[in-house]
Design an enzyme around this catalytic site. Structure first.
Site, PDB file in Angstrom:
ATOM      1  CG  HIS A  35      -8.352   0.000  -2.969  1.00 34.85           C
ATOM      2  ND1 HIS A  35      -7.571  -1.071  -2.567  1.00 34.85           N
ATOM      3  CD2 HIS A  35      -9.088   0.357  -1.863  1.00 34.85           C
ATOM      4  CE1 HIS A  35      -7.815  -1.342  -1.300  1.00 34.85           C
ATOM      5  NE2 HIS A  35      -8.728  -0.503  -0.858  1.00 34.85           N
ATOM      6  CD  GLN A  63     -13.120  -2.064  -0.882  1.00 33.58           C
ATOM      7  OE1 GLN A  63     -12.313  -1.917   0.023  1.00 33.58           O
ATOM      8  NE2 GLN A  63     -14.302  -2.650  -0.696  1.00 33.58           N
ATOM      9  NE  ARG A  95     -10.222  -5.336   0.372  1.00 33.61           N
ATOM     10  CZ  ARG A  95      -9.464  -4.324   0.816  1.00 33.61           C
ATOM     11  NH1 ARG A  95     -10.029  -3.246   1.337  1.00 33.61           N
ATOM     12  NH2 ARG A  95      -8.143  -4.366   0.722  1.00 33.61           N
ATOM     13  CB  CYS A 120     -13.960   1.120  -0.351  1.00 35.66           C
ATOM     14  SG  CYS A 120     -13.255   2.777  -0.183  1.00 35.66           S
ATOM     15  NE  ARG A 163      -3.942   0.599   1.864  1.00 37.42           N
ATOM     16  CZ  ARG A 163      -5.166   0.691   2.361  1.00 37.42           C
ATOM     17  NH1 ARG A 163      -5.404   1.436   3.417  1.00 37.42           N
ATOM     18  NH2 ARG A 163      -6.162   0.030   1.807  1.00 37.42           N
ATOM     19  CG  ASP A 182     -13.501   6.305  -1.446  1.00 38.20           C
ATOM     20  OD1 ASP A 182     -13.567   6.178  -0.210  1.00 38.20           O
ATOM     21  OD2 ASP A 182     -12.428   6.209  -2.087  1.00 38.20           O
TER      22      ASP A 182
END
Ligand code: CP
Ligand code: NVA
Length: 307
Positions: A134, A137, A291, A262, A107, A222
């Protein structure tokens, strides 16, 4: 031999991604029914390295728990206590770590950083979020849609809010999972222009959230200020006024429409508290849980292991 990485959804074929979703659903059922073959421990002896240059709750816990459930181990590495944080080049870190572990998730900030890392890694690298994408996700999001409503192919998804890493991942997902995507972002906060033009066949840019959501089967948003944009928070709140997803907006969507985010969510900003907590639309807790299952399927695939 070239190594299979997962830096964006384009790294795997649409068929492979769909079979990962099916595997994730199967692994989830096995875990819930207690029919996982615990004795098999398919990842026994395997180690996942986890480099986090940004904060995380879901990503860290889902990868660590997933690896533990599969019988493997995971090592959490933060810049505070690795040489990466003291300026050791990412190339050197990749070459060294990949001689010691079997799989690495990263990340980080710039997407180029994970590309450089992957170029120098002899083991598969998973993107656990960059400024641009991402993809993990998205595996969880598609799994969640499939579990609640069936195949997403042919459906219409509305993205409302910032044209950020999640929005850009939805653009790639539209191509891989064959759905239409309507995007409503304030002026100046649109996703990458080249990415948009290379997916122009299935994307519609809308000026208003209402246009994007009209008849949509899935509505997604988001945070308005992603990690690294903390100083822009105030300006962004002004720019994004009118882009909150709430019951009034959801009323324009298809009757069976779902809402996803998310997480972490900022109630009263990009989503109303009432909508986030309304199980008639909101599947965010399933989405977060998935996830775990989706990444277990991904790790097994990248290490060519069955479970
Ligand atoms: N959605 C997500 O990636 O959450 P974390 O930042 O908590 O990992
Ligand atoms: N767009 C958000 C997602 C967090 C999981 C960020 O990059 O901070």
């Amino acid at each position: 031999m070239s190594v299979q990485h997962f830096l964006t959804l384009s790294d795997l074929s649409g068929d492979t991604l769909k079979s990962l979703i099916a595997d994730a659903i199967r692994l989830k059922k096995a875990l819930k029914n207690n029919t996982s073959n615990a004795a098999a421990r398919p990842m026994q002896g395997k180690v996942l390295g986890m480099i986090f240059e940004k904060a995380s709750t879901r990503t860290r816990v889902s990868f660590e728990a997933g690896m533990a459930q599969l019988g493997g181990d995971a090592i959490f590495l933060s810049p505070n206590d690795t040489q990466l944080g003291r300026g050791e080049p990412i190339e050197d870190t990749a070459r060294v770590l990949s001689r010691m572990v079997d799989l690495i998730m990263v990340r980080t900030f710039a997407h180029e950083r994970i590309e450089t890392f992957a170029q120098h890694s002899s083991v598969p690298v998973i993107n656990a979020l960059t400024e641009d994408y991402h993809p993990c996700q998205l595996l969880a999001d598609i799994q969640t849609y499939v579990e609640h409503r069936g195949d997403i192919a042919g459906k219409t998804v509305a993205w409302v809010g910032d044209g950020n890493n999640m929005c850009q991942s939805y653009i790639k997902a539209a191509a891989q999972f064959d759905f239409k995507l309507r995007i409503a972002c304030p002026e100046g906060y649109q996703p990458n222009t080249e990415l948009l033009s290379s997916h122009a066949d299935r994307i519609v840019i809308c000026n208003q959230a209402q246009q994007a959501v009209d008849g949509a089967h899935l509505v997604v948003t988001d945070t308005w200020a992603s990690m690294g944009q903390e100083e822009e928070k105030k300006n962004r709140q002004l720019a994004f006024a009118g882009f909150q997803v709430n019951h009034e907006l959801m009323a324009l969507a298809d009757q069976e429409a779902l809402f996803m985010h998310c997480l972490p969510a900022y109630r009263g900003l990009e989503v109303s508290a009432e909508l986030l907590e309304d199980p008639r639309y909101s599947v965010v807790w399933d989405e977060a849980e998935n996830r775990l299952h989706a990444q277990k399927a991904l790790m097994l695939y990248l290490l060519n292991t069955q479970a």
